[in-house]
Write a protein that holds these residues in place. Sequence first.
Motif, PDB file in Angstrom:
ATOM      1  N   PRO A 370     -16.433  13.322 -14.289  1.00 11.40           N
ATOM      2  CA  PRO A 370     -16.184  14.042 -13.041  1.00 11.40           C
ATOM      3  C   PRO A 370     -17.250  13.670 -12.018  1.00 11.40           C
ATOM      4  CG  PRO A 370     -17.054  15.506 -14.716  1.00 11.40           C
ATOM      5  CD  PRO A 370     -16.781  14.209 -15.388  1.00 11.40           C
ATOM      6  N   THR A 371     -16.939  13.845 -10.758  1.00  4.92           N
ATOM      7  CA  THR A 371     -17.858  13.366  -9.731  1.00  4.92           C
ATOM      8  C   THR A 371     -17.941  14.367  -8.583  1.00  4.92           C
ATOM      9  OG1 THR A 371     -18.292  11.525  -8.254  1.00  4.92           O
ATOM     10  CG2 THR A 371     -15.997  12.079  -8.600  1.00  4.92           C
ATOM     11  N   SER A 407     -24.767  20.103 -11.318  1.00  5.77           N
ATOM     12  CA  SER A 407     -25.094  19.563 -12.648  1.00  5.77           C
ATOM     13  C   SER A 407     -24.688  18.097 -12.719  1.00  5.77           C
ATOM     14  CB  SER A 407     -24.360  20.324 -13.760  1.00  5.77           C
ATOM     15  OG  SER A 407     -24.719  21.689 -13.750  1.00  5.77           O
ATOM     16  N   LEU A 408     -23.674  17.719 -11.899  1.00  6.86           N
ATOM     17  CA  LEU A 408     -23.206  16.331 -11.874  1.00  6.86           C
ATOM     18  C   LEU A 408     -24.284  15.370 -11.370  1.00  6.86           C
ATOM     19  CD1 LEU A 408     -19.619  16.928 -10.452  1.00  6.86           C
ATOM     20  CD2 LEU A 408     -20.236  16.436 -12.805  1.00  6.86           C
ATOM     21  N   TYR A 411     -25.709  12.578 -13.671  1.00  9.65           N
ATOM     22  CA  TYR A 411     -25.129  11.244 -13.865  1.00  9.65           C
ATOM     23  C   TYR A 411     -25.763  10.226 -12.916  1.00  9.65           C
ATOM     24  CZ  TYR A 411     -21.203  13.393 -16.434  1.00  9.65           C
ATOM     25  OH  TYR A 411     -20.433  14.061 -17.332  1.00  9.65           O
ATOM     26  N   GLN A 412     -25.438   8.959 -13.173  1.00 12.14           N
ATOM     27  CA  GLN A 412     -25.813   7.910 -12.233  1.00 12.14           C
ATOM     28  C   GLN A 412     -25.036   8.096 -10.936  1.00 12.14           C
ATOM     29  OE1 GLN A 412     -24.916   4.350 -14.356  1.00 12.14           O
ATOM     30  NE2 GLN A 412     -27.061   4.031 -14.841  1.00 12.14           N
TER      31      GLN A 412
END
Lengths: 639, 197
Positions: A370-371, A407-408, A411-412
């Motif tokens: 997810p993004t 929280s995302l 990720y990169q």
Amino acid sequence: MLHPILSPPGSTVLLMGNEAIARGSIEAGVGFASAYPGTPSTEIIETLSKIANHIGIHVEWSTNEKVAFEAAYGAAISGVRSLVAMKHVGMNVAADALMSSAYTGVEGGFVIVTADDPNMWSSQNEQDNRYYGLHAYIPVLEAYDPMEAKEIVKYAFQLSEKYKHPVIIRSTTRLSHSRGPVKLEETPKIKIKGKFKKNFEKYVIIPSNARRLRGKLIEKWRKIREEVNETPFNKYVNNGSNILIIASGMAYGYVMDSLKILNYRDKVNILKISTTVPIPEKLVEKALREVEKVLVVEELEPIVENEVKRIAFEREINVEIKGKEHIPLKYELNVDKVVEGISKLLKIRNPLIEETIKIEYEDTVPIRPPTLCPGCPHRAIFLELKWAAKRMGLKEIIHCGDIGCYSLGAYQPFQTQDIILEMGGSIGVANGLAHTVNEPIISIMGDSTFYHACIPGIINALYNNTPLLVMVLDNRITAMTGHQPHPGTGITATGKKTRIIDVEGIAKGIGIRYVKTLDPFKVNETIEEIIKALKYVKEKRETAVLIVKRACALMISSIARRRGIKAPKYQVNYEKCRACGICYNQLNCPAISSIENGKATIDEYLCVGCSVCAQICPFNAIETLRKPSDEWEQLWRRD
Amino acid sequence: MEERLNMEKNIILVGVGGQGLITLGRILGTTAINKGIKALTAETHGMAQRGGSVTVHVRIGDVESPLIPMRRADAILGLELIETVRNLTYANKKTILILNNRVIKPQIPKIKIPETEKLIKIIKETGLQFKLIDALKLAIEAGSEITQNVVMLGALIKTNILKDIMNLKDVEETIKMMFPHRIAEINIKALKLGFEA
């Protein structure tokens, strides 16, 4: 349009499990309902909030699960039927009140819905909250489809009121987020006002009263254990087999579909258990005595299994009992896993594994995490954080993260969430790290999370001379669970206007000396302010607070669409673009992608016009086609 | 609920968060129920609102649980090709694939994604019956690019997989019931364009 749960009695409508639970509570005459949003439980109270004004009941988003629980308990001890809903980990927050509520009991029906998340679709763990029932002496009921969920809510209210005792309903992601046909029935007259009858011995649990109440609780529990043998939701079907399958909650549906695939539906005995805690002992004993072999099918922990084994042992029933040996302990159940388990028990071949088709994967299929949405203000601040650290020459910053869309950032390409533990953990954990490591600590939380569990942690930080930077990413809504209002929005769950309790005021009120509010869409200014704040923390060795304020892009673009407000428009000038990739690699906006020569292109359907890419482009290659209007600017701020 | 002994249809809808898969599940489920037939649907997706993989399971008929077992889908409705390939494990030899000719890049920096032709080749080599649709083009023709999901639904109805349960008219009725007039009109146009594609 009328909400489907308000369709006329007698009609059958497609409802989500959570909507069915909401409808069940209305058919049971609920007068008060509260929750803190949490996937997969959110839609229960969200549904009730949409119809609360129509039917005249009190529905609220509380600041956290503990408050939600206590509020619903408060309503229940005044004789008003009440419901509180939470996700499984939310029950940990409410556990203090939960444990003691069983001692005092209630007056009106009090139903607690916990929505567990097997497989951790949107959670940090997969704890099985049926244990809370065993732990607290509170009955736990489980349904297997939306229709039964509605009915079981009504039964829960009856049971609760009969014994003046709280009752837990355990849902799961699969039940809460499944849709199925639900037949609506009449709704009774709702009682919204009660009377609190003072009762020192019942409601004041000082030790002398608590000791007496403990004895009463055990006595009450004995009666409830008898009662559940008569529950209509527990169902025993004897097909004359020497094999028994016991299934609880959602597992019952999987068992029935698996037996259909195996062509065994009428060849084994089936015991469906909906009162998992306490287990219907007499019914279990009867079913055990009629077979030689038993398989217990349940999701996650072996709660029914352990109870069934205890009953067999205590009553000297010589029967082979299997459970977690054949049914996985971890993750969500499904028909595939249950067919496999039953096949093992029956020693037959599993027909599902033989129907394969040829699939040639030349490459592995890329994962799709997810993004953050296009224009999300969190994307801007994460980039600014990284750039600020770079400008200061800081290699190691520890970002204490929290639970929310942000929280995302773990990720990169951002990796600006180094620890995520639970709601409020960003500040709590930072309180320890800041005293034990040398790296700068940034505690990053959302607005709703700030109200939920972060305020005591910030007070603790200031009180204990903790050098850390607190960043509140205030996107003006509880975004991740689908845009529920919170104390900072000035609107209640039912759309009533209320006072705005603003983050800056709280931070200053606590006594934080360094408090600033930033606009993450002003890139350079924000980077400068982050650098200043980090320097302040380092020099003064005390807690500073930055509030990063911009509304959720998803919410704003949907309001703008409704009101016909046009978003600003940006376009890449290919003469100027040098294909450096900063916009699509470092900002990583879903609206920007690279074309064959490495130059950037903006998808006009996805872009919401935040302007951040245009600001960070080192070659000024992203140009404004349509400037932001005043209305647009105002919409984004949402003060 | 009318019981049709043993009748069972499993449709899996796959794509990316934000493509309107959950709405499609609701339309299919509601239409079945309006026809007096049981339907259960389930959504599987992660924590965010947008951008992640989404699958919606739609089960109609004699079913007691909402998740389709592996290899038991009668149809895969793919709104995106990477997600379609990811979910081919739900197919058996008779499964029909209805596919939107579209690839959406996962939001990972510097990621290499398989080319559209390659994805279609993988799909072809399964030997399964499939139909490719340019849903974006038809959706824009209908009046809004966000109706790609309903275009695909039209194409699903055309396959006759659900012919014993619902027809185009039934789906139109559900759309009229679920959406305000103006939005319903655009979606019905999209539905018809998908049906005729």
